[in-house]
Design a protein around this motif. Sequence first.
Motif, PDB file in Angstrom:
ATOM      1  N   ALA A 194       0.788  -1.139  -0.037  1.00 24.68           N
ATOM      2  CA  ALA A 194      -0.011   0.218  -0.084  1.00 24.68           C
ATOM      3  C   ALA A 194       0.831   1.384   0.058  1.00 24.68           C
ATOM      4  O   ALA A 194       0.549   2.271  -0.803  1.00 24.68           O
ATOM      5  CB  ALA A 194      -0.926  -0.112   1.256  1.00 24.68           C
ATOM      6  N   LYS A 195       1.865   1.327   0.722  1.00 20.31           N
ATOM      7  CA  LYS A 195       2.656   2.386   0.932  1.00 20.31           C
ATOM      8  C   LYS A 195       3.431   2.950  -0.233  1.00 20.31           C
ATOM      9  O   LYS A 195       3.526   4.008  -0.744  1.00 20.31           O
ATOM     10  CB  LYS A 195       3.735   2.469   2.125  1.00 20.31           C
ATOM     11  N   ARG A 196       4.047   1.894  -0.743  1.00 14.84           N
ATOM     12  CA  ARG A 196       4.914   2.096  -2.052  1.00 14.84           C
ATOM     13  C   ARG A 196       4.007   2.452  -3.214  1.00 14.84           C
ATOM     14  O   ARG A 196       4.182   3.362  -4.130  1.00 14.84           O
ATOM     15  CB  ARG A 196       5.613   0.738  -2.271  1.00 14.84           C
ATOM     16  N   ARG A 197       2.947   1.815  -3.423  1.00 18.91           N
ATOM     17  CA  ARG A 197       1.703   2.162  -4.560  1.00 18.91           C
ATOM     18  C   ARG A 197       1.275   3.546  -4.252  1.00 18.91           C
ATOM     19  O   ARG A 197       1.393   4.214  -5.335  1.00 18.91           O
ATOM     20  CB  ARG A 197       0.594   1.060  -4.081  1.00 18.91           C
ATOM     21  N   ALA A 198       0.910   3.868  -3.175  1.00 19.34           N
ATOM     22  CA  ALA A 198       0.629   5.450  -3.132  1.00 19.34           C
ATOM     23  C   ALA A 198       1.582   6.327  -3.596  1.00 19.34           C
ATOM     24  O   ALA A 198       1.403   7.439  -4.275  1.00 19.34           O
ATOM     25  CB  ALA A 198      -0.028   5.869  -1.442  1.00 19.34           C
ATOM     26  N   LEU A 199       2.776   6.209  -3.130  1.00 23.21           N
ATOM     27  CA  LEU A 199       4.091   7.021  -3.285  1.00 23.21           C
ATOM     28  C   LEU A 199       4.244   7.119  -4.861  1.00 23.21           C
ATOM     29  O   LEU A 199       4.406   7.929  -5.567  1.00 23.21           O
ATOM     30  CB  LEU A 199       5.282   6.624  -2.662  1.00 23.21           C
ATOM     31  N   ASN A 200       4.417   5.768  -5.302  1.00 29.41           N
ATOM     32  CA  ASN A 200       4.635   5.558  -6.604  1.00 29.41           C
ATOM     33  C   ASN A 200       3.766   6.030  -7.718  1.00 29.41           C
ATOM     34  O   ASN A 200       4.071   6.637  -8.825  1.00 29.41           O
ATOM     35  CB  ASN A 200       5.020   4.240  -7.294  1.00 29.41           C
ATOM     36  N   ASN A 236      -4.641  10.658   0.257  1.00 27.56           N
ATOM     37  CA  ASN A 236      -3.750  11.922   1.002  1.00 27.56           C
ATOM     38  C   ASN A 236      -3.344  11.301   2.277  1.00 27.56           C
ATOM     39  O   ASN A 236      -2.134  11.594   2.702  1.00 27.56           O
ATOM     40  CB  ASN A 236      -4.613  13.195   1.285  1.00 27.56           C
ATOM     41  N   ARG A 237      -4.218  10.491   3.111  1.00 27.96           N
ATOM     42  CA  ARG A 237      -3.751   9.873   4.305  1.00 27.96           C
ATOM     43  C   ARG A 237      -2.831   9.015   3.984  1.00 27.96           C
ATOM     44  O   ARG A 237      -1.512   8.778   4.742  1.00 27.96           O
ATOM     45  CB  ARG A 237      -4.895   9.176   5.043  1.00 27.96           C
ATOM     46  N   GLU A 238      -2.950   7.791   3.114  1.00 28.11           N
ATOM     47  CA  GLU A 238      -2.027   6.948   2.768  1.00 28.11           C
ATOM     48  C   GLU A 238      -0.610   7.735   2.449  1.00 28.11           C
ATOM     49  O   GLU A 238       0.378   7.237   2.589  1.00 28.11           O
ATOM     50  CB  GLU A 238      -2.300   6.177   1.621  1.00 28.11           C
ATOM     51  N   TYR A 239      -0.627   8.619   1.591  1.00 27.39           N
ATOM     52  CA  TYR A 239       0.501   9.269   0.956  1.00 27.39           C
ATOM     53  C   TYR A 239       1.267  10.111   1.907  1.00 27.39           C
ATOM     54  O   TYR A 239       2.430   9.567   2.105  1.00 27.39           O
ATOM     55  CB  TYR A 239       0.123  10.231  -0.134  1.00 27.39           C
ATOM     56  N   ILE A 240       0.626  10.633   2.965  1.00 24.51           N
ATOM     57  CA  ILE A 240       1.300  11.490   4.111  1.00 24.51           C
ATOM     58  C   ILE A 240       1.811  10.332   5.098  1.00 24.51           C
ATOM     59  O   ILE A 240       3.113  10.498   5.484  1.00 24.51           O
ATOM     60  CB  ILE A 240       0.304  12.195   4.911  1.00 24.51           C
TER      61      ILE A 240
ATOM     62  N   SER B 174     -11.708  22.571   2.793  1.00 26.35           N
ATOM     63  CA  SER B 174     -10.616  21.979   1.680  1.00 26.35           C
ATOM     64  C   SER B 174      -9.233  21.638   2.696  1.00 26.35           C
ATOM     65  O   SER B 174      -8.652  20.498   2.087  1.00 26.35           O
ATOM     66  CB  SER B 174     -10.356  22.740   0.769  1.00 26.35           C
ATOM     67  N   ALA B 175      -9.210  22.360   3.537  1.00 24.13           N
ATOM     68  CA  ALA B 175      -7.702  21.967   4.264  1.00 24.13           C
ATOM     69  C   ALA B 175      -8.030  20.920   5.054  1.00 24.13           C
ATOM     70  O   ALA B 175      -6.789  19.969   5.198  1.00 24.13           O
ATOM     71  CB  ALA B 175      -7.554  23.227   5.520  1.00 24.13           C
ATOM     72  N   PHE B 176      -9.067  20.146   5.495  1.00 26.53           N
ATOM     73  CA  PHE B 176      -9.159  19.130   6.297  1.00 26.53           C
ATOM     74  C   PHE B 176      -9.247  18.007   5.158  1.00 26.53           C
ATOM     75  O   PHE B 176      -8.516  16.994   5.685  1.00 26.53           O
ATOM     76  CB  PHE B 176     -10.588  19.057   7.141  1.00 26.53           C
ATOM     77  N   GLN B 177      -9.587  18.090   4.071  1.00 32.67           N
ATOM     78  CA  GLN B 177      -9.736  17.153   3.178  1.00 32.67           C
ATOM     79  C   GLN B 177      -8.179  16.932   2.647  1.00 32.67           C
ATOM     80  O   GLN B 177      -7.731  15.610   2.281  1.00 32.67           O
ATOM     81  CB  GLN B 177     -10.793  17.541   1.935  1.00 32.67           C
ATOM     82  N   THR B 178      -7.453  17.861   2.524  1.00 37.38           N
ATOM     83  CA  THR B 178      -5.946  17.826   2.118  1.00 37.38           C
ATOM     84  C   THR B 178      -5.144  17.026   2.970  1.00 37.38           C
ATOM     85  O   THR B 178      -4.501  16.239   2.616  1.00 37.38           O
ATOM     86  CB  THR B 178      -5.788  19.172   1.665  1.00 37.38           C
ATOM     87  N   ILE B 179      -5.566  17.145   4.331  1.00 41.57           N
ATOM     88  CA  ILE B 179      -4.585  16.200   5.043  1.00 41.57           C
ATOM     89  C   ILE B 179      -5.229  14.938   5.412  1.00 41.57           C
ATOM     90  O   ILE B 179      -4.720  14.169   6.291  1.00 41.57           O
ATOM     91  CB  ILE B 179      -4.145  17.111   6.633  1.00 41.57           C
ATOM     92  N   GLY B 180      -6.228  14.728   4.725  1.00 43.95           N
ATOM     93  CA  GLY B 180      -6.890  13.158   4.834  1.00 43.95           C
ATOM     94  C   GLY B 180      -7.680  13.077   5.880  1.00 43.95           C
ATOM     95  O   GLY B 180      -8.239  12.053   6.380  1.00 43.95           O
ATOM     96  N   TRP B 181      -8.257  14.073   6.700  1.00 48.67           N
ATOM     97  CA  TRP B 181      -9.151  13.982   7.674  1.00 48.67           C
ATOM     98  C   TRP B 181     -10.538  13.838   6.957  1.00 48.67           C
ATOM     99  O   TRP B 181     -11.164  15.270   6.684  1.00 48.67           O
ATOM    100  CB  TRP B 181      -9.206  15.025   8.662  1.00 48.67           C
ATOM    101  N   ASN B 182     -11.302  12.815   6.744  1.00 47.15           N
ATOM    102  CA  ASN B 182     -12.650  12.751   6.168  1.00 47.15           C
ATOM    103  C   ASN B 182     -12.997  11.518   6.989  1.00 47.15           C
ATOM    104  O   ASN B 182     -12.568  10.529   6.947  1.00 47.15           O
ATOM    105  CB  ASN B 182     -12.302  12.435   4.688  1.00 47.15           C
ATOM    106  N   HIS B 183     -14.161  11.828   7.453  1.00 51.56           N
ATOM    107  CA  HIS B 183     -14.647  10.768   8.354  1.00 51.56           C
ATOM    108  C   HIS B 183     -16.221  10.962   8.360  1.00 51.56           C
ATOM    109  O   HIS B 183     -16.759  12.030   8.491  1.00 51.56           O
ATOM    110  CB  HIS B 183     -14.194  10.979   9.818  1.00 51.56           C
ATOM    111  N   PRO B 184     -16.868   9.876   8.356  1.00 56.45           N
ATOM    112  CA  PRO B 184     -18.428  10.104   8.039  1.00 56.45           C
ATOM    113  C   PRO B 184     -19.023  10.780   9.410  1.00 56.45           C
ATOM    114  O   PRO B 184     -19.987  11.347   9.457  1.00 56.45           O
ATOM    115  CB  PRO B 184     -19.007   8.436   8.229  1.00 56.45           C
ATOM    116  N   LYS B 185     -18.586  10.768  10.684  1.00 62.93           N
ATOM    117  CA  LYS B 185     -18.934  11.461  11.583  1.00 62.93           C
ATOM    118  C   LYS B 185     -18.506  12.874  11.681  1.00 62.93           C
ATOM    119  O   LYS B 185     -19.230  13.962  11.947  1.00 62.93           O
ATOM    120  CB  LYS B 185     -18.632  10.707  12.985  1.00 62.93           C
TER     121      LYS B 185
END
Lengths: 249, 217
Positions: A194-200, A236-240, B174-185
């Motif tokens: 997963a990590k390598r995939r997101a980065l690449n 974005n989460r995976e990538y960061i 947008s700022a929260f989406q960018t850092i990946g903070w997306n949650h149904p709640k």
Amino acid sequence: MKLTLKVWRQKNAKDKGHFETYQVTANEHMSFLEMLDVLNESLISEKKDPVYFDHDCREGICGTCSMVINGQPHGPMQGTTACQLHMRHFKDGNTITIEPFRAKAFPVVKDLVVDRSAFDRIMQAGGYISVDTGQAVDGNSIPIGKETAAKAFDAAACIGCGACVAACPNASAMLFVSAKVSHLGLLPQGKVEAKRRALNMVHQMDEEGFGMCSNVTACEAECPKEISVDNIARLNREYIGAAFTADEK
Amino acid sequence: MSLTGIFLILFLVVHLAGNLQLLSNDGGQSFNVYADFMANNPLIQFISKGNFFFILLHAVVGTGLWLTNRSARGGQGYAVKVTKATNTNAGFAKNMWFLGVIIFVFIVVHLAQFWFQMKFGEVGADVVMVNYGDGDVKDLYALVAATFTNLPFVIFYVVCMVVIAFHLWHGFQSAFQTIGWNHPKYTPIIAFLGKAYSILIPLGFAIIPIIFYLNHA
Ligand code: HEM
Ligand code: SF4
Ligand code: FES
């Protein structure tokens, strides 16, 4: 029904291109592509060059029928590919503007046909799993939670059509990449890489000249498979996460 | 973009809280004492340097982003283009850079009017001193009052606050989406807070010049 079509004509990648206006008589049961077939038959019978457009399955699963219809990739209907768009959604006497998908990374080949091999190269960069999964196994032998399975399945619905790029003001391919990263990364067989995939995949996306996501969400609005931008947040989460903890340089 | 944007969002809350003291009915005493404290407290001054840096960083990275994305669109544009958005305003989202440039111009004018005068203005000519019994402090209140008796400035400030509201209507969530903070709640809560913030904070800033104009002009 009688329609006026304004169609983008461009001989090859180097040609400047221009709009050409045509009159077509169609009926409302036709699909949009069948309507273009009617136009092309008449062009061919007049010994003129037909309008080139990509298509294959004509049932909304291959993702090749790329065109922008009245300013929207795949036309005005939500969750519908151009091939599945029916003429009953237009009115007699309408003028319809048809253009190719536009983005630096999708150069026009001819008329409405664009080169989307950039997507193939992104897939080659990480859109696969290399574990040997062997024969098709019993569906229940690896238990996967309902929510996870549903999310992975929704992401897997992406047909790689490129409408997200065409719609995005930044020509970003984030919805496509995030769908692939989510689809594979949510399931146990895909987690390993997963990590390598997101980065690449992100790296390849940037290499190809796609823009960067600024969360306009035009992609989600136009995606014929209604892929959610929640996947972009996941990417974005995976990538960061991967950028800080990857196992290799 | 996201992290500097979130910092600026937090900054605006503190800045507004301080400024609202301009509306207290004490001839400017509490505001002037507060401004004097802000100007002389080392921690505040450190954060203030960071704030200048983050505004510049946000503007520079944002401009780079805008250039990259414009070039990614390619040379030939669409003849007809409809841009829909599912959870933001497409018009604001598409024009973040233009909105940002207006905000940047505003920040420069705003700093020239108040910050520069306070820091480098000549005492007696540009700023006067007042004494509330605890040493002399600069009368920023009087400077603000003088500025906001000028109708064009009042209009300029109010229009710029509307621009900031537009920028944040998209920017906040947008700022929260960018850092990946997306949650149904939490995402619906963030969306609600973003809308409330982008209306209330600029509104809070905008009423100050309006009230000053009505009371003093
Ligand atoms: C009061 C000052 C400002 C605040 C509170 C603010 C806040 C924000 C926030 C929260 C975002 C979203 C970040 C993200 O989605 O990752 C953003 C985006 C953006 N800002 Fe600002 N900003 C301010 C001033 C400026 C200025 C002066 C510029 C200068 C040109 C600017 C240009 C941009 C651009 C281009 C974006 C778009 C990027 C994106 O949507 O991801 N902003 N801003
Ligand atoms: S995410 Fe949607 S619009 Fe983008 S390539 Fe996949 S199916 Fe097409
Ligand atoms: S032709 Fe296959 S999706 Fe339209």
